[in-house]
Design a protein around this motif. Structure first.
Motif, mmCIF file in Angstrom:
data_model
loop_
_atom_site.group_PDB
_atom_site.id
_atom_site.type_symbol
_atom_site.label_atom_id
_atom_site.label_comp_id
_atom_site.label_asym_id
_atom_site.label_seq_id
_atom_site.Cartn_x
_atom_site.Cartn_y
_atom_site.Cartn_z
ATOM 1 N N LEU B 62 0.835 -1.214 0.000
ATOM 2 C CA LEU B 62 0.000 0.000 0.000
ATOM 3 C C LEU B 62 0.863 1.254 0.000
ATOM 4 C CD1 LEU B 62 -2.724 1.483 0.176
ATOM 5 C CD2 LEU B 62 -2.601 1.236 2.656
ATOM 6 N N ARG B 63 1.870 1.275 0.843
ATOM 7 C CA ARG B 63 2.708 2.473 0.935
ATOM 8 C C ARG B 63 3.369 2.774 -0.413
ATOM 9 N NH1 ARG B 63 4.671 6.726 4.363
ATOM 10 N NH2 ARG B 63 5.422 7.972 2.645
ATOM 11 N N ALA B 64 3.858 1.732 -1.057
ATOM 12 C CA ALA B 64 4.512 1.932 -2.355
ATOM 13 C C ALA B 64 3.508 2.482 -3.375
ATOM 14 C CB ALA B 64 5.110 0.616 -2.848
ATOM 15 N N ARG B 65 2.295 1.959 -3.317
ATOM 16 C CA ARG B 65 1.266 2.434 -4.255
ATOM 17 C C ARG B 65 0.932 3.899 -4.013
ATOM 18 N NH1 ARG B 65 -3.733 -1.606 -5.013
ATOM 19 N NH2 ARG B 65 -4.610 0.416 -5.572
ATOM 20 N N LEU B 70 1.418 9.503 -5.539
ATOM 21 C CA LEU B 70 1.766 10.870 -5.139
ATOM 22 C C LEU B 70 2.880 11.434 -6.012
ATOM 23 C CD1 LEU B 70 1.616 10.662 -1.239
ATOM 24 C CD2 LEU B 70 0.072 11.901 -2.751
ATOM 25 N N ALA B 71 3.743 10.567 -6.490
ATOM 26 C CA ALA B 71 4.818 11.039 -7.369
ATOM 27 C C ALA B 71 4.204 11.645 -8.620
ATOM 28 C CB ALA B 71 5.751 9.899 -7.731
ATOM 29 N N GLY B 72 3.181 11.008 -9.153
ATOM 30 C CA GLY B 72 2.467 11.553 -10.308
ATOM 31 C C GLY B 72 1.810 12.869 -9.945
ATOM 32 N N ALA B 73 1.216 12.891 -8.754
ATOM 33 C CA ALA B 73 0.530 14.117 -8.315
ATOM 34 C C ALA B 73 1.543 15.234 -8.101
ATOM 35 C CB ALA B 73 -0.241 13.845 -7.033
ATOM 36 N N THR B 74 2.736 14.890 -7.627
ATOM 37 C CA THR B 74 3.776 15.897 -7.426
ATOM 38 C C THR B 74 4.172 16.514 -8.748
ATOM 39 O OG1 THR B 74 4.612 14.626 -5.582
ATOM 40 C CG2 THR B 74 6.056 16.315 -6.450
ATOM 41 N N LEU B 190 1.049 11.171 -14.320
ATOM 42 C CA LEU B 190 1.615 11.708 -15.551
ATOM 43 C C LEU B 190 3.011 11.123 -15.688
ATOM 44 C CD1 LEU B 190 1.502 13.619 -17.957
ATOM 45 C CD2 LEU B 190 2.374 15.433 -16.492
ATOM 46 N N ASP B 191 3.157 10.249 -16.634
ATOM 47 C CA ASP B 191 4.439 9.584 -16.833
ATOM 48 C C ASP B 191 4.972 9.901 -18.229
ATOM 49 O OD1 ASP B 191 4.078 8.321 -14.385
ATOM 50 O OD2 ASP B 191 2.994 6.657 -15.303
ATOM 51 N N GLY B 192 6.276 9.871 -18.350
ATOM 52 C CA GLY B 192 6.912 9.961 -19.660
ATOM 53 C C GLY B 192 7.171 11.373 -20.143
ATOM 54 N N THR B 193 6.889 12.369 -19.300
ATOM 55 C CA THR B 193 7.148 13.741 -19.735
ATOM 56 C C THR B 193 8.493 14.215 -19.198
ATOM 57 O OG1 THR B 193 5.980 14.559 -17.806
ATOM 58 C CG2 THR B 193 4.719 14.392 -19.838
ATOM 59 N N LEU B 218 -1.199 9.806 -19.216
ATOM 60 C CA LEU B 218 -1.897 10.814 -18.416
ATOM 61 C C LEU B 218 -3.113 10.157 -17.771
ATOM 62 C CD1 LEU B 218 -2.456 13.840 -17.686
ATOM 63 C CD2 LEU B 218 -3.675 14.016 -19.850
ATOM 64 N N GLY B 219 -3.198 10.239 -16.468
ATOM 65 C CA GLY B 219 -4.362 9.686 -15.757
ATOM 66 C C GLY B 219 -5.179 10.825 -15.178
#
Lengths: 173, 254
Positions: B62-65, B70-74, B190-193, B218-219
């Protein structure tokens, strides 16, 4: 303090909020959804929403109450969407059974968990909020967006039904 | 006193919300009959058992998820001016070691060499796209005809998230917009940018501006599942794709 630090750009402050609250939030979500996967989804989404909307948080209130409300509503949304599906996790759903099984089981907590899952999501939520987390009627009403009177009546119906389910399963309260 | 009223008062006593007058009434009723006392025992037993429910330990993953989400949100918070909750970062070029661009080029070269045969005609592999483009695209990614190279866009949608996979071949700047009337959309990943991409979130509109080859993911969360979304891709000032992402059915599928 942690919220203020986070708003000031200190990302590690939010990590600390996650450390502190992931357990209680996951538990609430798990009790409401009855599924580990759904509970993880609800908890994860609650933290992301809280992070993204942190600026809208009113610091006069407790952060925990705010994010708890998010996770409860997220859990209820998940249950609503899956209401027609059999979403119960095997580890909980498999513990039903006849009065004979109940008598042999001796695991009263398990039986109670299963009985909880037989309640409607609305009833389950008020029982979880009241008995697992000790919130007041008013706090529960605030979280669910319903009047205190409704909380009281839902709680009464939920407890009565819970007692009947347990009786039916051969578990005398 | 009927049974319903008796049970209600018993719970009020347990919840410590009972009034003095009701408490007297309850005690009188309990003193009067064995049946009332039996109900009292049952209610007390259930209340006791409810307090015995054991907390469940969250799964370790769970923590990793949460961290991943949050990394995406950051990344989003860093790109979107409206959020303004993350301290501004120095440009990538200031922070990166001098040897990093060379290493990155080498890595990209190796990756392209390995991936190219797998990518084929630049269609996003089905395995990477859950749900795909839905009814309008017949379940396959849509190819974008861009002035400088090609690209594909694929959309998946479930009750929690709308995901857009944008795969670009060329170097042209692409603006990808997703809109939902009356909604308050949020970006869940948001990945890959890279640093040259910009993201803007404004109420019911999410807009990603990006350029260069590669896959962006993009989610978007908080979209109302019961309402359609509009997707638009613009390249060089020209709209190259307009697409309506249908509302989900009641079962939550697309």
């Amino acid at each position: 303090m942690l919220v203020a630090a986070c708003l000031a750009g200190d990302r590690s402050a939010f990590d600390e909020l996650v450390d502190r609250y992931q357990g209680p939030l996951f538990n609430a979500a798990y009790r409401i959804t009855g599924s580990v996967d759904d509970a993880m989804d609800a908890t994860q989404t609650a933290f992301v929403k809280a992070f993204e909307k942190l600026r809208t948080f009113d610091p006069r209130y407790r952060f925990f109450s705010w994010i708890y409300r998010i996770v409860v509503n997220q859990s209820l949304n998940i249950v609503d969407r899956r209401r027609d599906e059999s979403a119960l996790e095997p580890e909980l759903a498999a513990h039903g059974g006849s009065p004979e099984i109940a008598a042999d089981d001796h695991d009263r907590a398990r039986m109670l968990e299963r009985a909880l899952l037989e309640l409607s999501p609305e009833h389950r939520a008020v029982v979880v909020l009241k008995h697992l987390d000790g919130f007041s009627y008013q706090e529960i009403g605030d979280m669910l967006g319903v009047p205190e009177k409704t909380v009281k009546s839902r709680l009464f119906d939920a407890r009565k039904r819970l007692r009947r389910i347990l009786e039916k399963r051969g578990v005398t309260p | 006193m009927n049974r319903e009223r008796l049970e209600a008062l018993l719970w009020e006593r347990i919840d410590a919300t009972i009034s003095g007058r009701d408490l007297s009434e309850l005690e009188t009723a309990l003193a009067a009959g064995a049946e009332s006392r039996r109900l009292e025992r049952e209610v007390a037993a259930l209340a006791g058992r409810l307090t015995e429910l054991r907390p469940v330990a969250p799964p370790a993953e769970l923590r990793a998820r949460i961290d991943q989400a949050l990394a995406g949100a950051t990344a989003v918070a860093g790109a979107a001016k409206s959020l303004g909750t993350v301290a501004p970062r120095r440009p990538w070029s200031d922070r990166a070691p001098r040897w990093l661009p060379l290493a990155a080029c080498l890595l990209v070269g190796i990756a392209v060499g390995v991936m190219l045969p797998m990518v084929g005609d630049l269609t996003v592999p089905e395995s990477q796209v859950a749900g795909t483009m839905g009814a309008a695209a017949g379940g396959t990614p849509v190819t974008l005809d861009l002035g400088n190279g090609r690209g594909t866009v694929a959309i998946s949608r479930d009750a929690f998230e709308t995901r857009v996979d944008l795969l670009l071949e060329g170097d042209e700047e692409i603006i990808l917009s997703v809109r939902q009337a009356g909604a308050s959309l949020a970006v869940s990943r948001l990945d890959g940018t890279d640093h040259s991409s910009t993201l803007a979130v404004d109420g019911g509109s999410v807009s990603l501006s990006t350029r260069g080859p590669g896959l962006r993911r993009l989610g978007i969360s908080d979209a109302s599942p019961a309402t359609a979304l509009r997707l638009e891709v613009t390249a060089g000032g020209t709209v190259v794709l307009e697409h309506r992402v249908e509302a989900l059915s009641e079962e939550g599928g697309s």
